[in-house]
Design a protein around this motif. Structure first.
Motif, short mmCIF file in Angstrom:
data_model
loop_
_atom_site.label_atom_id
_atom_site.label_comp_id
_atom_site.label_asym_id
_atom_site.label_seq_id
_atom_site.Cartn_x
_atom_site.Cartn_y
_atom_site.Cartn_z
N ILE A 119 0.83 -1.20 0.00
CA ILE A 119 0.00 0.00 0.00
C ILE A 119 0.87 1.25 0.00
N LYS A 120 1.92 1.26 0.82
CA LYS A 120 2.80 2.42 0.88
C LYS A 120 3.51 2.65 -0.45
N GLU A 121 3.87 1.57 -1.13
CA GLU A 121 4.50 1.71 -2.44
C GLU A 121 3.53 2.30 -3.46
N ILE A 122 2.26 1.92 -3.34
CA ILE A 122 1.25 2.42 -4.27
C ILE A 122 1.01 3.91 -4.06
N ILE A 123 0.88 4.34 -2.80
CA ILE A 123 0.55 5.75 -2.54
C ILE A 123 1.73 6.67 -2.86
N GLU A 124 2.93 6.12 -2.93
CA GLU A 124 4.08 6.94 -3.33
C GLU A 124 3.97 7.39 -4.78
N GLU A 125 3.10 6.72 -5.54
CA GLU A 125 2.91 7.09 -6.94
C GLU A 125 2.00 8.31 -7.10
N ILE A 126 1.35 8.72 -6.00
CA ILE A 126 0.51 9.92 -6.08
C ILE A 126 1.42 11.12 -6.36
N PRO A 127 1.17 11.86 -7.43
CA PRO A 127 2.08 12.97 -7.77
C PRO A 127 2.00 14.11 -6.76
N ASP A 128 3.13 14.72 -6.49
CA ASP A 128 3.18 15.88 -5.60
C ASP A 128 2.75 17.13 -6.36
N LYS A 129 2.19 18.06 -5.62
CA LYS A 129 1.77 19.31 -6.24
C LYS A 129 2.98 20.11 -6.71
N TYR A 130 4.05 20.07 -5.90
CA TYR A 130 5.27 20.80 -6.24
C TYR A 130 6.46 19.86 -6.24
#
Length: 260
Positions: free
Chosen positions: A67-78
């Motif tokens: 799960i943690k590996e998956i959420i790391e794929e969420i792009p950062d705003k900056y």
């Protein structure tokens, strides 16, 4: 599998009766369908009801890692130069500019929340925070709504300082860590208020240019004069700051530097 997010006039939250957003799959109703209420933060699945919150500990260790590996794929705003750095990439100019991290960015960079959210200078909690008059009835902070508004204006709406440095100043109770100078304002009632008197600055023990992070262990509340003296190389000031820096590095060197 495509999901569509939309609202319908007849779809209301069963808890707070506000309109909910619906999440339905395009292909088939056999897939899970959800409703989301952003007012009371309820998420429900049709056929099962409200989904329980804070169930992450129930997952196995292996699944938590996935799960943690998956959420790391969420792009950062900056985009920042490094993890924990305040050097933010500006897309229009393609250059890095200095910006204090937001509380969200701080938590994501360091894996911890920044405390020091509230500060109360009162020695006697039975007195008003703004005018120092006795509190009556059930009041615990202010003797009137006017005092509450004035305090809010001074400490939030007109404080003229970003949230992260404000919390560092709150941690240090608005005193210079080198000289002990009072850097808070005093209102017309003679009450000390947690807001900068315009002589307060936050110093990075490890310079940003040398990879210093925005972690609270790398930040120091100082007066403008002390900050100026340090960067000019005034011996006594430099020695005092370097002493604190050495102590912090012994305990927190892993947080004081940014990470690639």
């Amino acid at each position: 599998m495509n999901y569509h997010r939309f609202k319908l006039p007849e779809a209301y939250c069963p808890k707070c009766s506000r309109k909910v957003e619906l999440l339905f799959s395009e292909e088939t109703s056999a897939l899970p369908q959800f409703y989301i209420c952003f007012k009371c933060k309820t998420i429900g699945q049709f056929g099962l009801g409200e989904l329980s919150a804070n169930e992450f500990p129930a997952f196995s260790t292996e699944r938590k890692k996935e799960i943690k590996e998956i959420i790391e794929e969420i792009p950062d705003k900056y985009k920042y130069k490094a993890q924990g750095s305040q050097l933010r990439l500006e897309e229009k100019s393609d250059t890095y500019t200095r910006r204090w991290l937001s509380l969200y960015e701080y938590e994501k960079a360091f894996g911890e929340e920044l405390g020091f959210e509230t500060i109360d200078f009162r020695e006697d909690k039975r007195l008003c925070k703004w005018c120092n008059q006795p509190l009556e009835g059930r009041r615990r902070s202010f003797c009137s709504d006017r005092c509450s508004r004035n305090y809010g204006k001074a400490t939030f709406f007109k404080r003229g300082i970003s949230t992260l440095p404000y919390r560092i100043a709150s941690r240090d109770r608005f005193y210079c860590r080198i000289t002990g100078e009072d850097l808070a304002i005093t209102n017309r009632f003679g009450v000390r208020i947690p807001a900068s008197n315009q002589q307060l600055e936050i110093h990075h023990l490890i310079f940003v240019s040398n990879g210093g992070s925005d972690h609270e262990t790398n930040l120091l509340t100082v007066s403008k004069q002390v900050h100026k003296e340090y960067h000019k190389g005034e011996i006594n000031t430099v020695q005092a700051v370097e002493k604190i820096k050495a102590e912090q590095l012994l305990r927190h060197s892993d947080k004081m530097y940014t990470k690639k």
